[in-house]
Design an enzyme around this catalytic site. Structure first.
Site, PDB file in Angstrom:
ATOM      1  N   ASP A 221       0.737  -1.316   0.059  1.00 38.90           N
ATOM      2  CA  ASP A 221       0.082   0.041   0.042  1.00 38.90           C
ATOM      3  C   ASP A 221       0.636   1.175  -0.063  1.00 38.90           C
ATOM      4  O   ASP A 221       1.836   1.301   0.174  1.00 38.90           O
ATOM      5  CB  ASP A 221      -1.011   0.047   1.307  1.00 38.90           C
ATOM      6  CG  ASP A 221      -0.103   0.276   2.566  1.00 38.90           C
ATOM      7  OD1 ASP A 221       0.625  -0.953   2.807  1.00 38.90           O
ATOM      8  OD2 ASP A 221      -0.576   0.807   3.374  1.00 38.90           O
TER       9      ASP A 221
ATOM     10  N   GLU B 273      -0.086  -1.308   5.651  1.00 38.85           N
ATOM     11  CA  GLU B 273       1.012  -0.655   6.526  1.00 38.85           C
ATOM     12  C   GLU B 273       0.939   0.603   6.854  1.00 38.85           C
ATOM     13  O   GLU B 273       1.122   1.325   8.124  1.00 38.85           O
ATOM     14  CB  GLU B 273       2.511  -0.899   5.941  1.00 38.85           C
ATOM     15  CG  GLU B 273       3.598  -0.737   6.831  1.00 38.85           C
ATOM     16  CD  GLU B 273       4.172   0.708   6.835  1.00 38.85           C
ATOM     17  OE1 GLU B 273       5.009   0.949   7.651  1.00 38.85           O
ATOM     18  OE2 GLU B 273       3.820   1.558   6.149  1.00 38.85           O
TER      19      GLU B 273
END
Length: 482
Positions: free
Chosen positions: A76, A142
Protein backbone atom coordinates in the site's frame (compact mmCIF):
# COMPACT_ATOMS: atom_id res chain seq x y z
CA UNK A 1 24.12 -7.70 -14.41
CA UNK A 2 25.19 -4.14 -15.13
CA UNK A 3 23.80 -1.44 -12.86
CA UNK A 4 21.86 0.01 -15.78
CA UNK A 5 20.26 -3.38 -16.49
CA UNK A 6 19.36 -3.84 -12.82
CA UNK A 7 17.77 -0.40 -12.69
CA UNK A 8 15.81 -1.04 -15.87
CA UNK A 9 14.52 -4.35 -14.47
CA UNK A 10 13.50 -2.87 -11.13
CA UNK A 11 11.84 0.11 -12.80
CA UNK A 12 9.79 -2.23 -14.98
CA UNK A 13 8.43 -3.79 -11.79
CA UNK A 14 7.86 -0.38 -10.19
CA UNK A 15 6.02 1.03 -13.19
CA UNK A 16 3.62 -1.89 -13.08
CA UNK A 17 2.90 -1.21 -9.41
CA UNK A 18 2.50 2.53 -10.03
CA UNK A 19 -0.21 1.80 -12.60
CA UNK A 20 -2.37 0.09 -9.96
CA UNK A 21 -4.19 2.35 -7.46
CA UNK A 22 -3.29 1.05 -4.01
CA UNK A 23 -4.17 3.36 -1.10
CA UNK A 24 -4.20 1.72 2.30
CA UNK A 25 -7.29 -0.43 2.75
CA UNK A 26 -7.77 -0.87 -1.00
CA UNK A 27 -5.04 -3.34 -1.99
CA UNK A 28 -7.08 -6.17 -3.56
CA UNK A 29 -6.10 -5.22 -7.12
CA UNK A 30 -2.37 -4.97 -6.41
CA UNK A 31 -2.51 -8.13 -4.27
CA UNK A 32 -4.14 -10.03 -7.14
CA UNK A 33 -1.49 -8.68 -9.51
CA UNK A 34 1.31 -9.88 -7.23
CA UNK A 35 -0.34 -13.27 -6.83
CA UNK A 36 -0.49 -13.79 -10.59
CA UNK A 37 2.93 -12.26 -11.24
CA UNK A 38 4.72 -14.44 -8.68
CA UNK A 39 2.98 -17.60 -9.87
CA UNK A 40 4.13 -16.81 -13.40
CA UNK A 41 7.67 -16.61 -12.01
CA UNK A 42 7.29 -20.20 -10.78
CA UNK A 43 7.06 -19.48 -7.04
CA UNK A 44 4.75 -21.12 -4.51
CA UNK A 45 2.35 -18.32 -3.53
CA UNK A 46 -0.34 -17.82 -0.88
CA UNK A 47 -2.79 -14.92 -0.69
CA UNK A 48 -4.22 -14.85 2.83
CA UNK A 49 -7.62 -13.58 3.93
CA UNK A 50 -6.20 -10.07 4.45
CA UNK A 51 -4.67 -10.03 0.93
CA UNK A 52 -1.12 -10.37 2.23
CA UNK A 53 1.06 -12.24 -0.24
CA UNK A 54 3.51 -14.93 0.86
CA UNK A 55 5.78 -16.40 -1.83
CA UNK A 56 8.48 -19.06 -1.42
CA UNK A 57 11.55 -19.38 -3.62
CA UNK A 58 13.08 -22.83 -3.10
CA UNK A 59 16.79 -23.02 -2.31
CA UNK A 60 19.32 -23.49 -5.07
CA UNK A 61 20.74 -27.01 -5.40
CA UNK A 62 23.03 -27.76 -2.48
CA UNK A 63 21.71 -24.88 -0.35
CA UNK A 64 18.59 -26.59 0.94
CA UNK A 65 19.85 -26.65 4.54
CA UNK A 66 20.71 -22.94 4.64
CA UNK A 67 18.65 -20.73 6.99
CA UNK A 68 15.46 -19.30 5.53
CA UNK A 69 15.59 -15.54 4.86
CA UNK A 70 12.47 -13.40 4.51
CA UNK A 71 12.43 -10.32 2.26
CA UNK A 72 9.51 -8.12 3.24
CA UNK A 73 7.79 -4.97 2.03
CA UNK A 74 4.29 -3.46 1.98
CA UNK A 75 2.14 -2.98 -1.10
CA UNK A 76 0.00 0.00 0.00
CA UNK A 77 0.96 3.67 -0.24
CA UNK A 78 0.00 7.08 1.13
CA UNK A 79 -1.95 8.87 -1.61
CA UNK A 80 -1.72 12.67 -1.52
CA UNK A 81 -1.76 15.38 -4.18
CA UNK A 82 -0.49 18.93 -4.39
CA UNK A 83 -3.13 21.68 -4.13
CA UNK A 84 -5.01 22.05 -7.40
CA UNK A 85 -3.97 18.65 -8.77
CA UNK A 86 -6.88 16.45 -9.82
CA UNK A 87 -6.27 13.01 -8.34
CA UNK A 88 -8.59 10.15 -7.38
CA UNK A 89 -6.55 7.64 -5.34
CA UNK A 90 -8.99 4.79 -5.97
CA UNK A 91 -8.93 5.24 -9.74
CA UNK A 92 -5.84 7.07 -10.93
CA UNK A 93 -2.42 5.62 -11.71
CA UNK A 94 0.70 7.40 -10.50
CA UNK A 95 2.28 9.41 -13.32
CA UNK A 96 6.04 8.91 -13.09
CA UNK A 97 8.52 11.62 -14.05
CA UNK A 98 12.23 10.88 -14.49
CA UNK A 99 14.35 14.00 -14.01
CA UNK A 100 17.95 12.92 -14.50
CA UNK A 101 18.86 10.76 -11.53
CA UNK A 102 15.63 11.57 -9.68
CA UNK A 103 12.27 9.85 -9.97
CA UNK A 104 9.14 11.65 -8.80
CA UNK A 105 5.44 11.77 -9.58
CA UNK A 106 3.49 14.42 -11.46
CA UNK A 107 1.79 16.32 -8.64
CA UNK A 108 1.18 13.39 -6.28
CA UNK A 109 3.03 11.15 -3.88
CA UNK A 110 5.28 8.68 -5.69
CA UNK A 111 4.53 5.47 -3.79
CA UNK A 112 8.21 4.56 -3.54
CA UNK A 113 7.26 3.92 0.08
CA UNK A 114 7.15 0.99 -0.31
CA UNK A 115 6.61 0.27 -3.99
CA UNK A 116 10.32 0.45 -4.71
CA UNK A 117 11.00 -2.07 -1.93
CA UNK A 118 8.46 -4.45 -3.46
CA UNK A 119 9.96 -3.91 -6.93
CA UNK A 120 13.49 -4.64 -5.67
CA UNK A 121 12.30 -7.88 -4.03
CA UNK A 122 10.52 -8.95 -7.24
CA UNK A 123 13.71 -8.37 -9.23
CA UNK A 124 15.79 -10.37 -6.74
CA UNK A 125 13.36 -13.28 -6.76
CA UNK A 126 13.66 -13.44 -10.54
CA UNK A 127 17.45 -13.16 -10.81
CA UNK A 128 19.00 -14.50 -7.57
CA UNK A 129 21.39 -17.46 -7.77
CA UNK A 130 23.26 -19.63 -5.21
CA UNK A 131 20.77 -18.83 -2.48
CA UNK A 132 19.15 -20.67 0.38
CA UNK A 133 15.38 -20.78 0.89
CA UNK A 134 13.93 -17.28 0.43
CA UNK A 135 10.44 -16.13 1.34
CA UNK A 136 8.88 -12.87 0.17
CA UNK A 137 6.12 -11.35 2.28
CA UNK A 138 4.16 -8.39 0.92
CA UNK A 139 1.75 -6.92 3.47
CA UNK A 140 -1.29 -4.64 3.20
CA UNK A 141 -2.31 -1.54 5.13
CA UNK A 142 1.10 -0.68 6.57
CA UNK A 143 0.56 3.05 6.26
CA UNK A 144 -2.84 3.19 7.92
CA UNK A 145 -2.79 0.57 10.68
CA UNK A 146 -0.30 -2.25 9.93
CA UNK A 147 -3.24 -4.67 9.92
CA UNK A 148 -1.50 -6.86 7.36
CA UNK A 149 1.44 -7.40 9.70
CA UNK A 150 -0.82 -7.70 12.74
CA UNK A 151 -2.89 -10.50 11.21
CA UNK A 152 -0.13 -12.32 9.33
CA UNK A 153 -0.13 -15.96 10.46
CA UNK A 154 2.94 -16.45 12.62
CA UNK A 155 3.64 -19.77 10.86
CA UNK A 156 5.16 -17.76 8.03
CA UNK A 157 7.70 -16.32 10.48
CA UNK A 158 8.42 -19.27 12.76
CA UNK A 159 10.53 -21.27 10.26
CA UNK A 160 12.80 -18.36 9.29
CA UNK A 161 16.01 -17.19 10.94
CA UNK A 162 16.36 -13.77 9.31
CA UNK A 163 14.02 -11.04 8.05
CA UNK A 164 15.12 -8.12 5.88
CA UNK A 165 12.51 -5.36 5.73
CA UNK A 166 12.90 -3.23 2.58
CA UNK A 167 11.09 -0.09 3.79
CA UNK A 168 13.92 2.23 4.91
CA UNK A 169 14.81 5.51 3.24
CA UNK A 170 18.59 5.80 2.91
CA UNK A 171 20.90 3.39 1.13
CA UNK A 172 23.78 3.97 3.54
CA UNK A 173 21.73 3.47 6.72
CA UNK A 174 20.88 0.12 8.28
CA UNK A 175 17.94 0.22 10.66
CA UNK A 176 18.04 -2.13 13.66
CA UNK A 177 15.13 -0.71 15.72
CA UNK A 178 12.00 1.42 15.36
CA UNK A 179 9.35 3.23 17.39
CA UNK A 180 5.89 2.08 18.35
CA UNK A 181 2.73 4.16 18.08
CA UNK A 182 -0.97 4.30 18.89
CA UNK A 183 -3.98 5.68 16.98
CA UNK A 184 -6.09 8.11 19.01
CA UNK A 185 -9.33 9.20 17.31
CA UNK A 186 -11.57 11.86 18.87
CA UNK A 187 -15.15 12.04 17.58
CA UNK A 188 -18.15 14.21 18.29
CA UNK A 189 -21.52 15.13 16.85
CA UNK A 190 -21.60 18.92 16.84
CA UNK A 191 -24.71 20.99 17.32
CA UNK A 192 -25.51 23.17 14.32
CA UNK A 193 -27.75 26.25 14.11
CA UNK A 194 -28.82 28.53 11.30
CA UNK A 195 -26.10 30.97 10.31
CA UNK A 196 -26.57 34.70 10.70
CA UNK A 197 -26.93 36.71 7.51
CA UNK A 198 -23.31 37.81 7.60
CA UNK A 199 -20.37 37.31 5.27
CA UNK A 200 -18.63 33.95 5.16
CA UNK A 201 -14.85 33.78 4.86
CA UNK A 202 -12.48 30.95 4.02
CA UNK A 203 -9.31 31.04 6.17
CA UNK A 204 -6.54 28.75 4.94
CA UNK A 205 -3.06 27.78 6.02
CA UNK A 206 -0.75 26.63 3.23
CA UNK A 207 2.77 26.51 1.89
CA UNK A 208 3.98 24.14 4.59
CA UNK A 209 6.40 21.30 3.94
CA UNK A 210 4.41 18.55 5.63
CA UNK A 211 6.27 15.26 5.54
CA UNK A 212 6.46 12.01 7.47
CA UNK A 213 5.51 12.30 11.12
CA UNK A 214 8.32 9.96 12.12
CA UNK A 215 11.19 10.77 9.78
CA UNK A 216 10.71 14.57 9.63
CA UNK A 217 9.09 15.23 13.00
CA UNK A 218 12.41 16.35 14.47
CA UNK A 219 13.00 19.04 11.84
CA UNK A 220 10.73 21.61 13.49
CA UNK A 221 8.14 21.79 10.71
CA UNK A 222 4.83 23.51 11.38
CA UNK A 223 1.48 21.75 11.58
CA UNK A 224 -1.24 23.50 9.56
CA UNK A 225 -4.09 22.37 11.81
CA UNK A 226 -2.39 23.83 14.84
CA UNK A 227 -1.61 27.11 13.07
CA UNK A 228 -5.22 27.36 11.92
CA UNK A 229 -6.57 26.91 15.46
CA UNK A 230 -4.07 29.50 16.75
CA UNK A 231 -5.10 31.95 14.04
CA UNK A 232 -8.73 31.65 15.06
CA UNK A 233 -7.68 32.26 18.67
CA UNK A 234 -6.02 35.43 17.38
CA UNK A 235 -9.36 36.62 16.01
CA UNK A 236 -11.04 36.05 19.38
CA UNK A 237 -8.25 37.80 21.28
CA UNK A 238 -8.56 40.79 18.94
CA UNK A 239 -12.27 41.12 19.72
CA UNK A 240 -13.51 39.67 16.41
CA UNK A 241 -16.86 37.98 16.96
CA UNK A 242 -17.26 35.06 14.55
CA UNK A 243 -19.06 31.74 14.18
CA UNK A 244 -17.32 28.61 12.91
CA UNK A 245 -19.07 26.83 10.05
CA UNK A 246 -16.46 24.16 9.27
CA UNK A 247 -12.84 23.16 9.78
CA UNK A 248 -10.78 20.45 8.09
CA UNK A 249 -7.23 19.61 7.13
CA UNK A 250 -4.46 17.07 7.00
CA UNK A 251 -4.27 13.90 4.91
CA UNK A 252 -3.02 11.03 7.08
CA UNK A 253 -2.25 10.23 10.70
CA UNK A 254 1.44 9.81 9.89
CA UNK A 255 1.78 12.88 7.68
CA UNK A 256 2.45 16.31 9.19
CA UNK A 257 -0.58 18.41 8.17
CA UNK A 258 0.54 20.80 5.43
CA UNK A 259 -2.80 22.50 4.78
CA UNK A 260 -5.98 23.31 6.69
CA UNK A 261 -9.09 25.41 6.06
CA UNK A 262 -11.89 26.90 8.16
CA UNK A 263 -15.07 28.71 7.13
CA UNK A 264 -16.15 31.47 9.49
CA UNK A 265 -19.17 33.78 9.49
CA UNK A 266 -18.72 37.29 10.86
CA UNK A 267 -19.91 40.87 10.61
CA UNK A 268 -16.41 42.17 11.26
CA UNK A 269 -14.99 44.39 8.49
CA UNK A 270 -12.57 42.81 6.06
CA UNK A 271 -9.84 45.30 7.05
CA UNK A 272 -9.96 44.08 10.65
CA UNK A 273 -9.79 40.43 9.61
CA UNK A 274 -6.80 41.03 7.37
CA UNK A 275 -5.02 43.07 10.02
CA UNK A 276 -5.31 40.26 12.57
CA UNK A 277 -4.35 37.66 10.02
CA UNK A 278 -1.26 39.61 8.99
CA UNK A 279 -0.14 39.76 12.62
CA UNK A 280 -0.66 36.02 13.03
CA UNK A 281 1.27 35.29 9.83
CA UNK A 282 4.17 37.48 10.93
CA UNK A 283 4.32 35.63 14.26
CA UNK A 284 4.31 32.25 12.51
CA UNK A 285 6.95 33.37 10.03
CA UNK A 286 9.26 34.43 12.85
CA UNK A 287 8.62 31.18 14.68
CA UNK A 288 9.22 28.97 11.63
CA UNK A 289 11.58 31.21 9.67
CA UNK A 290 14.02 28.39 8.89
CA UNK A 291 11.76 25.39 8.42
CA UNK A 292 8.74 26.96 6.67
CA UNK A 293 9.88 29.72 4.30
CA UNK A 294 6.74 29.41 2.13
CA UNK A 295 4.23 29.56 5.00
CA UNK A 296 1.20 31.73 4.25
CA UNK A 297 -2.28 32.46 5.54
CA UNK A 298 -5.03 33.41 3.13
CA UNK A 299 -8.50 34.90 3.50
CA UNK A 300 -11.08 34.89 0.71
CA UNK A 301 -14.80 35.48 0.74
CA UNK A 302 -16.75 32.21 0.68
CA UNK A 303 -20.30 31.39 -0.40
CA UNK A 304 -22.86 32.12 2.34
CA UNK A 305 -23.03 29.43 5.02
CA UNK A 306 -26.39 27.88 5.87
CA UNK A 307 -25.36 26.57 9.29
CA UNK A 308 -22.67 27.18 11.90
CA UNK A 309 -21.50 25.26 14.94
CA UNK A 310 -22.99 26.43 18.24
CA UNK A 311 -20.56 28.54 20.22
CA UNK A 312 -19.73 26.05 23.00
CA UNK A 313 -19.07 23.17 20.60
CA UNK A 314 -16.94 25.37 18.33
CA UNK A 315 -14.94 26.57 21.33
CA UNK A 316 -14.27 23.00 22.46
CA UNK A 317 -13.26 21.93 18.96
CA UNK A 318 -10.73 24.76 18.70
CA UNK A 319 -9.64 24.23 22.28
CA UNK A 320 -8.75 20.58 21.81
CA UNK A 321 -6.78 21.38 18.63
CA UNK A 322 -4.69 23.89 20.55
CA UNK A 323 -4.17 21.52 23.47
CA UNK A 324 -2.70 18.71 21.37
CA UNK A 325 1.07 18.56 21.49
CA UNK A 326 2.46 18.49 17.96
CA UNK A 327 6.10 17.68 17.20
CA UNK A 328 8.92 16.35 19.35
CA UNK A 329 7.88 15.53 22.90
CA UNK A 330 11.15 14.11 24.24
CA UNK A 331 14.60 13.28 22.88
CA UNK A 332 16.24 9.95 23.62
CA UNK A 333 18.30 9.64 26.78
CA UNK A 334 19.99 6.53 25.30
CA UNK A 335 20.80 7.51 21.70
CA UNK A 336 22.02 11.12 21.36
CA UNK A 337 20.23 13.11 18.68
CA UNK A 338 17.36 10.62 18.26
CA UNK A 339 13.73 11.51 18.91
CA UNK A 340 12.31 9.21 21.58
CA UNK A 341 8.70 10.44 21.74
CA UNK A 342 6.60 12.65 19.45
CA UNK A 343 3.00 13.25 18.48
CA UNK A 344 1.24 14.40 15.35
CA UNK A 345 -2.14 16.07 14.82
CA UNK A 346 -2.74 14.34 11.50
CA UNK A 347 -6.30 14.85 10.27
CA UNK A 348 -9.50 16.73 11.05
CA UNK A 349 -12.49 15.53 9.03
CA UNK A 350 -15.89 17.18 9.20
CA UNK A 351 -18.97 15.90 7.38
CA UNK A 352 -22.14 17.74 8.31
CA UNK A 353 -22.29 17.72 12.09
CA UNK A 354 -19.79 14.85 12.50
CA UNK A 355 -16.16 15.64 13.26
CA UNK A 356 -13.21 13.24 13.68
CA UNK A 357 -9.73 14.19 14.84
CA UNK A 358 -6.84 11.78 14.29
CA UNK A 359 -3.90 12.14 16.67
CA UNK A 360 -0.83 9.88 16.48
CA UNK A 361 1.85 9.63 19.19
CA UNK A 362 5.05 7.61 18.60
CA UNK A 363 7.68 6.43 21.05
CA UNK A 364 10.45 3.88 21.45
CA UNK A 365 9.43 3.75 25.13
CA UNK A 366 6.09 1.97 25.53
CA UNK A 367 5.31 3.71 28.82
CA UNK A 368 5.20 7.08 27.08
CA UNK A 369 2.45 5.82 24.78
CA UNK A 370 0.40 4.82 27.83
CA UNK A 371 0.91 8.38 29.14
CA UNK A 372 -0.49 9.80 25.91
CA UNK A 373 -3.50 7.48 26.13
CA UNK A 374 -4.27 8.76 29.62
CA UNK A 375 -3.80 12.35 28.51
CA UNK A 376 -6.16 11.71 25.59
CA UNK A 377 -8.85 10.43 27.95
CA UNK A 378 -8.60 13.65 29.97
CA UNK A 379 -8.74 15.84 26.84
CA UNK A 380 -11.79 13.98 25.56
CA UNK A 381 -13.60 14.32 28.87
CA UNK A 382 -12.80 18.03 29.19
CA UNK A 383 -13.95 18.86 25.66
CA UNK A 384 -16.92 16.52 25.23
CA UNK A 385 -15.36 14.22 22.63
CA UNK A 386 -15.62 10.45 22.45
CA UNK A 387 -12.22 8.75 22.28
CA UNK A 388 -11.25 5.59 20.42
CA UNK A 389 -7.84 4.16 21.35
CA UNK A 390 -6.49 1.91 18.61
CA UNK A 391 -4.17 -1.06 18.89
CA UNK A 392 -0.81 -0.07 20.33
CA UNK A 393 1.86 -0.90 17.76
CA UNK A 394 4.90 -2.37 19.50
CA UNK A 395 8.36 -0.90 19.14
CA UNK A 396 11.18 -2.98 17.67
CA UNK A 397 13.95 -2.93 20.26
CA UNK A 398 17.49 -2.44 19.04
CA UNK A 399 19.53 -5.66 19.01
CA UNK A 400 23.19 -4.94 19.81
CA UNK A 401 24.24 -8.51 18.92
CA UNK A 402 22.73 -8.94 15.45
CA UNK A 403 24.65 -11.28 13.08
CA UNK A 404 22.41 -10.26 10.16
CA UNK A 405 23.40 -6.63 10.69
CA UNK A 406 27.09 -7.59 10.73
CA UNK A 407 26.80 -9.47 7.43
CA UNK A 408 25.08 -6.56 5.68
CA UNK A 409 27.37 -3.83 7.04
CA UNK A 410 30.47 -5.82 6.06
CA UNK A 411 29.19 -6.34 2.51
CA UNK A 412 28.16 -2.69 2.20
CA UNK A 413 31.64 -1.48 3.16
CA UNK A 414 33.23 -3.90 0.70
CA UNK A 415 30.94 -2.74 -2.11
CA UNK A 416 30.80 0.99 -1.36
CA UNK A 417 34.20 1.63 0.24
CA UNK A 418 32.68 3.35 3.25
CA UNK A 419 30.99 2.20 6.47
CA UNK A 420 27.24 1.81 6.70
CA UNK A 421 25.47 3.75 9.43
CA UNK A 422 23.61 1.59 11.94
CA UNK A 423 20.70 3.28 13.67
CA UNK A 424 17.35 3.05 15.39
CA UNK A 425 14.66 5.22 13.78
CA UNK A 426 11.70 7.12 15.19
CA UNK A 427 9.32 5.97 12.47
CA UNK A 428 7.30 2.78 12.89
CA UNK A 429 8.11 -0.37 10.94
CA UNK A 430 6.29 -3.67 10.64
CA UNK A 431 9.30 -5.36 12.23
CA UNK A 432 7.77 -4.51 15.62
CA UNK A 433 4.85 -6.86 14.94
CA UNK A 434 7.10 -9.52 13.40
CA UNK A 435 9.39 -9.34 16.41
CA UNK A 436 6.42 -9.90 18.71
CA UNK A 437 5.49 -13.05 16.71
CA UNK A 438 9.05 -14.44 16.60
CA UNK A 439 11.51 -12.71 18.95
CA UNK A 440 14.21 -15.29 18.10
CA UNK A 441 14.44 -14.08 14.49
CA UNK A 442 17.04 -11.45 13.57
CA UNK A 443 15.78 -8.32 11.78
CA UNK A 444 17.16 -5.39 9.81
CA UNK A 445 15.60 -2.78 7.53
CA UNK A 446 17.21 -1.35 4.38
CA UNK A 447 16.12 0.75 1.44
CA UNK A 448 17.01 3.03 -1.43
CA UNK A 449 17.37 6.76 -0.79
CA UNK A 450 14.06 8.62 -0.91
CA UNK A 451 12.98 12.09 0.15
CA UNK A 452 9.75 13.75 1.35
CA UNK A 453 7.73 10.54 1.55
CA UNK A 454 3.98 10.86 2.21
CA UNK A 455 3.97 14.17 0.31
CA UNK A 456 3.52 15.34 -3.30
CA UNK A 457 7.26 16.16 -3.29
CA UNK A 458 8.27 12.53 -2.71
CA UNK A 459 11.28 11.52 -4.80
CA UNK A 460 13.69 8.63 -5.26
CA UNK A 461 17.41 8.70 -6.08
CA UNK A 462 17.69 6.28 -9.00
CA UNK A 463 21.46 5.63 -8.60
CA UNK A 464 20.74 3.97 -5.23
CA UNK A 465 18.53 1.22 -6.70
CA UNK A 466 21.15 -1.10 -8.20
CA UNK A 467 23.49 -0.87 -5.16
CA UNK A 468 20.63 -2.01 -2.90
CA UNK A 469 19.94 -4.98 -5.19
CA UNK A 470 23.63 -5.90 -5.15
CA UNK A 471 23.82 -5.55 -1.38
CA UNK A 472 20.80 -7.78 -0.76
CA UNK A 473 21.83 -10.35 -3.35
CA UNK A 474 25.32 -10.65 -1.86
CA UNK A 475 23.86 -10.90 1.65
CA UNK A 476 21.48 -13.70 0.64
CA UNK A 477 24.36 -15.64 -0.93
CA UNK A 478 26.56 -15.09 2.12
CA UNK A 479 23.83 -16.24 4.51
CA UNK A 480 23.34 -19.39 2.41
CA UNK A 481 27.01 -20.26 2.93
CA UNK A 482 26.77 -20.24 6.73
Amino acid sequence: MKNSDILQSVMKEFRALASIPRPSGHEKAVSDYLLTHLKEMGLMVVQDERNNIIADLPAAHGRENAPRVILQGHMDMVCVAAPGVAYEPLKDAIKLVEDGDVLRADGTSLGADDGIGVAVILHILRHLKDHGPVRAIFTVDEERGMTGAIHLDEKYLKDAQYLINCDSENLDELCVGSAGGVDLTFSRTLKLVAAAKEKAWRLSVGGLQGGHSGEEIGEGRANALRLLSLSLAGFSEAGVDFSLASLAGGKAKNAIASDATAIIVTAAPEEKLREVLMQEEQTFRRTYSVTEPALHLSLVEAPPADQVIVADDAANLLRILRLFHTGVYQMSAVTPGMVETSSNLGVVRMEGAEVDIVFYPRSSVEGKLFEFCRMAKDLAELTGFALHIGTLAPSWDEDKDNPLARVITEIFEQQQGKPMKVETIHAGLECGWFYRKNPQMKFVSVGVTTHDIHSPKESLELPTVAPLVELLSAALIKLAEQ
